[in-house]
Design an enzyme around this catalytic site. Structure first.
Site, short mmCIF file in Angstrom:
data_model
loop_
_atom_site.label_atom_id
_atom_site.label_comp_id
_atom_site.label_asym_id
_atom_site.label_seq_id
_atom_site.Cartn_x
_atom_site.Cartn_y
_atom_site.Cartn_z
NE ARG A 107 -4.03 71.44 6.05
CZ ARG A 107 -4.60 71.57 4.86
NH1 ARG A 107 -5.13 70.51 4.27
NH2 ARG A 107 -4.66 72.73 4.24
CG HIS A 134 -6.76 77.39 5.35
ND1 HIS A 134 -5.38 77.28 5.40
CD2 HIS A 134 -7.16 76.64 4.28
CE1 HIS A 134 -4.97 76.50 4.41
NE2 HIS A 134 -6.02 76.10 3.72
CD GLN A 137 -7.05 78.63 0.20
OE1 GLN A 137 -6.55 77.53 0.33
NE2 GLN A 137 -7.17 79.23 -0.98
CG ASP A 225 -14.27 75.61 2.21
OD1 ASP A 225 -13.88 74.71 1.42
OD2 ASP A 225 -13.82 75.73 3.37
CB CYS A 264 -9.82 77.15 -0.19
SG CYS A 264 -10.85 75.97 0.70
NE ARG A 292 -2.65 78.02 0.26
CZ ARG A 292 -2.98 76.88 0.88
NH1 ARG A 292 -4.00 76.17 0.43
NH2 ARG A 292 -2.35 76.45 1.95
N1 CP Z 1 -6.91 74.65 0.08
C1 CP Z 1 -6.15 73.76 0.74
O1 CP Z 1 -5.64 74.03 1.83
O2 CP Z 1 -5.98 72.57 0.10
P1 CP Z 1 -5.32 71.26 0.71
O3 CP Z 1 -6.26 70.75 1.77
O4 CP Z 1 -5.20 70.33 -0.46
O5 CP Z 1 -3.99 71.60 1.30
N1 NVA Z 2 -12.85 74.03 5.25
C1 NVA Z 2 -12.04 72.99 4.64
C2 NVA Z 2 -10.87 73.61 3.94
C3 NVA Z 2 -9.97 72.62 3.26
C4 NVA Z 2 -8.77 73.25 2.63
C5 NVA Z 2 -11.59 72.02 5.68
O1 NVA Z 2 -11.24 72.42 6.79
O2 NVA Z 2 -11.63 70.81 5.42
#
Ligand code: CP
Ligand code: NVA
Length: 306
Positions: A107, A134, A137, A225, A264, A292
């Protein structure tokens, strides 16, 4: 090397295979304790390292449990605690980790860093969210819709709010599978032009609509989101600019009467969605979060066994 970096890299058949495997693995472990291995664990002895440059609850825990249920083990690494956080380069980090573990999930803030890592690694690399996309997701989201509707074909999805990283992966998915995607984003918060063009050229049925009501009209699925993603600096301005794009009961009334809601998570009730919608009967967000785990097990298998 089968990296899982973006939905755009997959063929429709690969997506369908991963989704079918996720459904099958979920069904096969019905009733088992969550910490128990699968009846026929597919990845015994495999080690997954996870590198986090940003916060995470779902991605962190679901990948950790995924590799355990598959018979493997995991290491969770915060980038700031690694030499990476002190300036060691991505190439050396990728090559060294490739000597210790069988796959890496990252990440990262910058998408290009994950791409560079994958180019240097001798093992599969999975994108666990970047500023650009992502993909994990979206596999869980599609799995959730298949569970609910039995199929994706013919569904109308409406994305309302920021045209962000999660929206980008939905756009890429619309180019692969047969659903329609409407997006309603304010000016200056739209999806990237190159994503829209690439998906349209591959046959995605996309429509950009300024008015959220028009985007949601007759939709089977409404998706929101956060208005402020990790790494976004201008939170106050974003919240003001995006406020008219809140998914609330009035907006959901424009959708199909049986429409479902996806997010998400993490969610901000009162900002991008009201509590009445996200905690209401049409919300699938907890199924989505659970999936997930199952979708990522199928992604890990695709990376390590194909
Ligand atoms: N949806 C998602 O990726 O959640 P987290 O940021 O908690 O991993
Ligand atoms: N769009 C959000 C998704 C988190 C899972 C972010 O990038 O923070």
């Amino acid at each position: 090397m089968p990296h899982f970096l973006d939905i755009a890299d997959l063929s429709p058949d690969e997506m369908k295979t991963i989704l079918a495997d996720a459904h099958a693995m979920k069904a096969a472990r019905t009733g088992l304790p969550k910490g128990a291995p699968d009846p026929d664990p597919a990845l015994p002895g495999r080690a997954l390292a996870m590198i986090f440059e940003k916060s995470s609850t779902r991605t962190r825990v679901s990948f950790d449990m995924a590799i355990r249920q598959l018979g493997g083990s995991s290491l969770i690494l915060n980038a700031a605690d690694m030499q990476l956080g002190r300036g060691e380069n991505i190439a050396d980090t990728a090559q060294v980790l490739s000597r210790y573990v069988d796959a890496v999930m990252i990440r990262a803030n910058a998408h290009q860093d994950v791409v560079e890592f994958s180019e240097q690694a001798g093992i599969p690399v999975i994108n666990g969210l970047t500023d650009r996309s992502h993909p994990c997701q979206i596999m869980a989201d599609l799995m959730t819709l298949e569970e609910h509707y039995g199929k994706l074909e013919g569904l109308k999805l409406a994305w309302v709010g920021d045209g962000n990283n999660v929206a980008a992966s939905f756009i890429q998915a619309a180019a692969k599978l047969d659903f329609e995607l409407h997006l309603s984003c304010p000016k200056d918060y739209g999806p990237r032009e190159d994503d829209l063009i690439a998906a349209s050229l591959c046959g995605a049925r996309l429509a950009l609509m300024g008015d959220p009501k028009a985007a949601v009209q007759g939709a089977d699925v409404v998706i929101a989101d956060t208005f402020v993603s990790m790494g976004d600096a201008d939170a106050t301005k974003r919240l003001a600019d995006l406020a008219p794009y809140q998914v609330n009961t009035a907006l959901m009334k424009e959708a199909n009467p049986k429409a479902v809601f996806l997010h998400c998570l993490p969610a901000h009730r009162g900002e991008e969605v009201t509590a009445a919608v996200i905690d209401g009967a049409g919300s699938l967000v907890m199924e989505e979060a659970e999936n997930r785990l199952h979708a990522q097990k199928a992604i890990l298998k695709w990376c390590l066994l194909s």
